[in-house]
Design a protein around this motif. Sequence first.
Motif, PDB file in Angstrom:
ATOM      1  N   ARG B 585       0.858  -1.193   0.000  1.00  0.00           N
ATOM      2  CA  ARG B 585       0.000   0.000   0.000  1.00  0.00           C
ATOM      3  C   ARG B 585       0.891   1.240   0.000  1.00  0.00           C
ATOM      4  O   ARG B 585       1.765   1.369   0.855  1.00  0.00           O
ATOM      5  CB  ARG B 585      -0.901  -0.027   1.240  1.00  0.00           C
ATOM      6  CG  ARG B 585      -1.899  -1.165   1.187  1.00  0.00           C
ATOM      7  CD  ARG B 585      -2.534  -1.457   2.526  1.00  0.00           C
ATOM      8  NE  ARG B 585      -3.560  -2.497   2.400  1.00  0.00           N
ATOM      9  CZ  ARG B 585      -4.172  -3.070   3.420  1.00  0.00           C
ATOM     10  NH1 ARG B 585      -3.876  -2.730   4.657  1.00  0.00           N
ATOM     11  NH2 ARG B 585      -5.091  -3.999   3.226  1.00  0.00           N
ATOM     12  N   ARG B 586       0.644   2.136  -0.960  1.00  0.00           N
ATOM     13  CA  ARG B 586       1.488   3.337  -1.064  1.00  0.00           C
ATOM     14  C   ARG B 586       0.670   4.573  -0.705  1.00  0.00           C
ATOM     15  O   ARG B 586      -0.555   4.605  -0.921  1.00  0.00           O
ATOM     16  CB  ARG B 586       2.015   3.478  -2.501  1.00  0.00           C
ATOM     17  CG  ARG B 586       2.994   2.385  -2.907  1.00  0.00           C
ATOM     18  CD  ARG B 586       3.578   2.639  -4.285  1.00  0.00           C
ATOM     19  NE  ARG B 586       2.554   2.806  -5.303  1.00  0.00           N
ATOM     20  CZ  ARG B 586       2.240   3.960  -5.893  1.00  0.00           C
ATOM     21  NH1 ARG B 586       2.872   5.078  -5.556  1.00  0.00           N
ATOM     22  NH2 ARG B 586       1.312   4.018  -6.825  1.00  0.00           N
ATOM     23  N   PRO B 587       1.352   5.620  -0.201  1.00  0.00           N
ATOM     24  CA  PRO B 587       0.625   6.847   0.158  1.00  0.00           C
ATOM     25  C   PRO B 587      -0.128   7.456  -1.024  1.00  0.00           C
ATOM     26  O   PRO B 587      -1.106   8.167  -0.825  1.00  0.00           O
ATOM     27  CB  PRO B 587       1.736   7.791   0.647  1.00  0.00           C
ATOM     28  CG  PRO B 587       2.853   6.891   1.049  1.00  0.00           C
ATOM     29  CD  PRO B 587       2.789   5.696   0.156  1.00  0.00           C
ATOM     30  N   TRP B 589      -1.939   5.933  -3.135  1.00  0.00           N
ATOM     31  CA  TRP B 589      -3.225   5.262  -3.379  1.00  0.00           C
ATOM     32  C   TRP B 589      -4.368   6.160  -2.905  1.00  0.00           C
ATOM     33  O   TRP B 589      -4.216   6.911  -1.934  1.00  0.00           O
ATOM     34  CB  TRP B 589      -3.318   3.951  -2.592  1.00  0.00           C
ATOM     35  CG  TRP B 589      -2.527   2.807  -3.143  1.00  0.00           C
ATOM     36  CD1 TRP B 589      -1.505   2.870  -4.033  1.00  0.00           C
ATOM     37  CD2 TRP B 589      -2.696   1.426  -2.795  1.00  0.00           C
ATOM     38  NE1 TRP B 589      -1.011   1.613  -4.283  1.00  0.00           N
ATOM     39  CE2 TRP B 589      -1.735   0.707  -3.536  1.00  0.00           C
ATOM     40  CE3 TRP B 589      -3.543   0.740  -1.960  1.00  0.00           C
ATOM     41  CZ2 TRP B 589      -1.609  -0.681  -3.443  1.00  0.00           C
ATOM     42  CZ3 TRP B 589      -3.424  -0.644  -1.861  1.00  0.00           C
ATOM     43  CH2 TRP B 589      -2.473  -1.350  -2.611  1.00  0.00           C
ATOM     44  N   ARG B 590      -5.488   6.034  -3.596  1.00  0.00           N
ATOM     45  CA  ARG B 590      -6.696   6.735  -3.143  1.00  0.00           C
ATOM     46  C   ARG B 590      -7.800   5.687  -2.945  1.00  0.00           C
ATOM     47  O   ARG B 590      -8.140   4.967  -3.871  1.00  0.00           O
ATOM     48  CB  ARG B 590      -7.131   7.799  -4.153  1.00  0.00           C
ATOM     49  CG  ARG B 590      -6.227   9.024  -4.145  1.00  0.00           C
ATOM     50  CD  ARG B 590      -6.335   9.767  -2.803  1.00  0.00           C
ATOM     51  NE  ARG B 590      -5.303  10.786  -2.612  1.00  0.00           N
ATOM     52  CZ  ARG B 590      -4.152  10.587  -1.967  1.00  0.00           C
ATOM     53  NH1 ARG B 590      -3.865   9.395  -1.451  1.00  0.00           N
ATOM     54  NH2 ARG B 590      -3.285  11.563  -1.821  1.00  0.00           N
ATOM     55  N   LEU B 591      -8.304   5.643  -1.736  1.00  0.00           N
ATOM     56  CA  LEU B 591      -9.280   4.617  -1.364  1.00  0.00           C
ATOM     57  C   LEU B 591     -10.671   5.242  -1.307  1.00  0.00           C
ATOM     58  O   LEU B 591     -10.837   6.349  -0.778  1.00  0.00           O
ATOM     59  CB  LEU B 591      -8.944   4.054   0.024  1.00  0.00           C
ATOM     60  CG  LEU B 591      -7.469   3.754   0.261  1.00  0.00           C
ATOM     61  CD1 LEU B 591      -7.221   3.414   1.731  1.00  0.00           C
ATOM     62  CD2 LEU B 591      -7.027   2.612  -0.634  1.00  0.00           C
ATOM     63  N   PHE B 604      -8.353  -0.966   4.843  1.00  0.00           N
ATOM     64  CA  PHE B 604      -6.946  -0.916   4.427  1.00  0.00           C
ATOM     65  C   PHE B 604      -6.035  -0.537   5.594  1.00  0.00           C
ATOM     66  O   PHE B 604      -5.007   0.077   5.396  1.00  0.00           O
ATOM     67  CB  PHE B 604      -6.782   0.121   3.302  1.00  0.00           C
ATOM     68  CG  PHE B 604      -7.566  -0.198   2.064  1.00  0.00           C
ATOM     69  CD1 PHE B 604      -6.998  -0.959   1.044  1.00  0.00           C
ATOM     70  CD2 PHE B 604      -8.874   0.238   1.919  1.00  0.00           C
ATOM     71  CE1 PHE B 604      -7.725  -1.265  -0.111  1.00  0.00           C
ATOM     72  CE2 PHE B 604      -9.609  -0.061   0.773  1.00  0.00           C
ATOM     73  CZ  PHE B 604      -9.038  -0.817  -0.243  1.00  0.00           C
TER      74      PHE B 604
END
Lengths: 179, 730
Positions: B585-587, B589-591, B604
């Motif tokens: 998981r990378r910063p 990413w947009r969830l 997450f």
Amino acid sequence: MSRLAGLAVAVAFGLLAACSPDIEYAPPAQKAMPEGPAPLRDRPIVRMRDPDVDHFLLKDMLSYSIGQWRWTRQRPRFRIFVADPKDRQVYARFAIIDGIFRTTGPVTVSITVNGKPVASPRYAAAGEYEFSQPVAETMLAEHSPAIVGFDIDPVFVGSDREVLGVYLDAVGLPKSGSR
Amino acid sequence: MKQVVYILLATGATYATSVSLGRMLEKGLRARLDAFTRFVAGSALLSAAVFAFTAAGLARKSIFIGFAAACILAGAVAGGVRVKLPIGKFWSPFPVVWKIAFWVVYLTFSWLYLSQAMAPEASPDGLAYHVGLVSLYAREQHFPRIETNFYASFPQAIEMLFLFAFSIGKHSAAAMVEFLFLAATPFGILAWARRAGKPVAGVIAALLFYAAPVVGRDGTVAYVDGATAAIAFALFAILERPAESRPRQAALAGFLAGFGFAAKYTQVAGILFGAGVLAFLLWRDRRALVRCLAIFCGCALLMPAPWLIKNAVYAGNPVSPFFNRWFANPYVSPSFETDYLSRNRNYAGFTRADAPLELTVRGGLDGPAGPMFLLAPVALLAVRVPGGGMALAAAAAYLAPGQGNMSARLLIPAFLFIALAMALALERWPRVALAVVAFHAISSWPPVTAKYARQYSWRIEESTWAAALRRTPQEEYLRSRIEDYDFGIMLDAYVPPGARVFTGIQNRAYQPRELVAPSQSEYGARLAAAIEQALSEGVRPTRRAGISFAPVRTRAIRLALEGCGGELWAVSELRVFLGGREVPRRPAWRLSAQPNPWDAALAFDNSPITAWNTRDYHPRNAFVQVDFGREESVDRLTADGPRDLSCTVRVETREGSGDWKRIAARTAGERAPYPMQFRSAIADELKASGVSWIATTPRDPLAADLMEHAHEWGAVNIAHHSGYRLWRLE
């Protein structure tokens, strides 16, 4: 009417404020789960549904469970951790299943704590039972964890030679009066 | 006795200020109102003023007293504060026997009721919110944002009057305000009946209503149903009266209908009733109809508007806690609303067929109205009597909320109009009517009611003058009425100010700590779901759906719901893989998720204790989604969820065009790992959510688990009392 129009505008703003926009988040900080079993200083009751229950079963228990209870074999033994040995009672909740009872007849469960006999209740009918009886402090003082044992007689022996004793929910050494 | 004086002062100040404001409204509208309508309309203005003071952070005793003094003075200047007793000319149309009947029954029951209203407040809903919230506003001197009690989103126009009185006379003063409305209503009925030329019917209706056990019970504690009945009748009286000026009548009716809605959502019935009556009266003159309806609706918005705006700002939904699909918000979800409505629909477990007997005799639906209400069908005979048709229409309108909740409390305004229609029908047989009234009064007297009503039905059991006059100390009385009273006081002693306590205890009125109950907020329900994992294996997220597919390169991927059998789809952890290895998981990413986007990150966070959940039993187009922020190759997803929940899902990837495309995938069930130290993890989650204190009740399953596993919870038993225990999470 101008006042009414003003009010209508205010309410419309209120309604617009209630509309939610598209919401996105970055991944949150990753939580670290504590690993391994809980540190064992005090675990006076062990329930068969507990995810770490295997840690407390020393011998003669079936290794799988169908529901939240588990079958014992003839001489199960359990490790029970109590921080303070004062005012303890030995406690068990189990069932004698009708289908088994029809074969075995009345069942005697001799209960021991650290190898010393506590009681030998006899169950003359199938059903759910709770047993509790005070335990002398001296029986627990020098033993940590304490070993609680059942000696079950008679037991059911299946066609596959699997031995079944009682159907167990919980066992332990809770404080007197807490159950 | 000092307390008694303050209670009476608070009640008197509420009445005098309301009447003064009513007088000013009367002058402003150039209308003539009877004393009852003047009081009700004035109380609406007082309520609005208290709201304004509280919204401005000025909810202080000194401000309220100053405002009251100014209003009373202004009212006096306007010729307003004449305390006009209903004697003399007022009574001339009433036959002597009916005058005697009225005063005997009215004074006898008032004596009983006054002892109840003045006694220390101990009603369940009073403690939980009617006074519980008022005491919070009084402490804070403003409206704090409350995310732990959805009752704070209900409109509280009557509670504003409680707040005014509470600032002077504390808890009992709130109940006395409710009693003021109840005690005034019979005179409103008499005034209408006198004007309508139906004095005997007025006495019959007033007594059938006033003596009804559930009316007496509700109207003498800090509830609002007696007040809503008074408002409903004032509205009826305005609409029924031949109008000198239709627009003025529409304005006043709209204002009162709006006041009803601002007092309780269910009183939307009043707005519909009022609009319906105007439409009926004016349907021949379309121009006048449109004009009067516009005035009516505009004025009906005046009183509720501040509450709707407050809700829009604080709760993200102007009509919170309802219509949460329309006004999606993080505080009350559609599933929470569905559960709440379902509980209300199945109130006390009775069916519609049970309702007539339970509402009138047995009292299983929150107290009986009295056996005489079994004669309610007689009311239909009033359809041809002047005023009878409108009374029946009002009864029908105010019965409508019974579709969603059959509690007798909510139907008190309907009982009033049923009583009125019955009275109009019975008036032609005076002896029969007198016998009905006598039987009703006798059967409503507490020892008699006890003989036919259910043992635990909600009703007055005895007069409580010793407690009312504080000869029985308040603490002693409250201890005998509120099971957890002492424990509530203990919270105050042990829990630091500002700390939240997770508990099923409801007593908010006599202790200042913020209580988090699972049934009263989304926040509480979320914490309860985490705690439930300690108590029930089936809800632990040990079911893993492993979804494999041919490697695909995409910028975003989502897991979408196909069906969940009406259950709430939950994803505890969603992970993405390529070649058997998890894609970190990378910063960037947009969830996101739909519905309930606010909890998307919980799928997450690497914690099985928290989960994203649709919070809607029948969501449309539900999904949880990751936008990688760049092209990413993936060939597998895993979604962890509760062991006992089985849902079907599909995987979709986003095309370059922005469209979503379903990809072929196969799903295999696996077992997800679950931490052995789950209690410790749950406790950490509670603390991270702002709850370090738990108060358990004697029958709480959590109490046994905390007792047995205190060490694993990291919980210390700080105090206990009669089976209640207070725990601190270390």
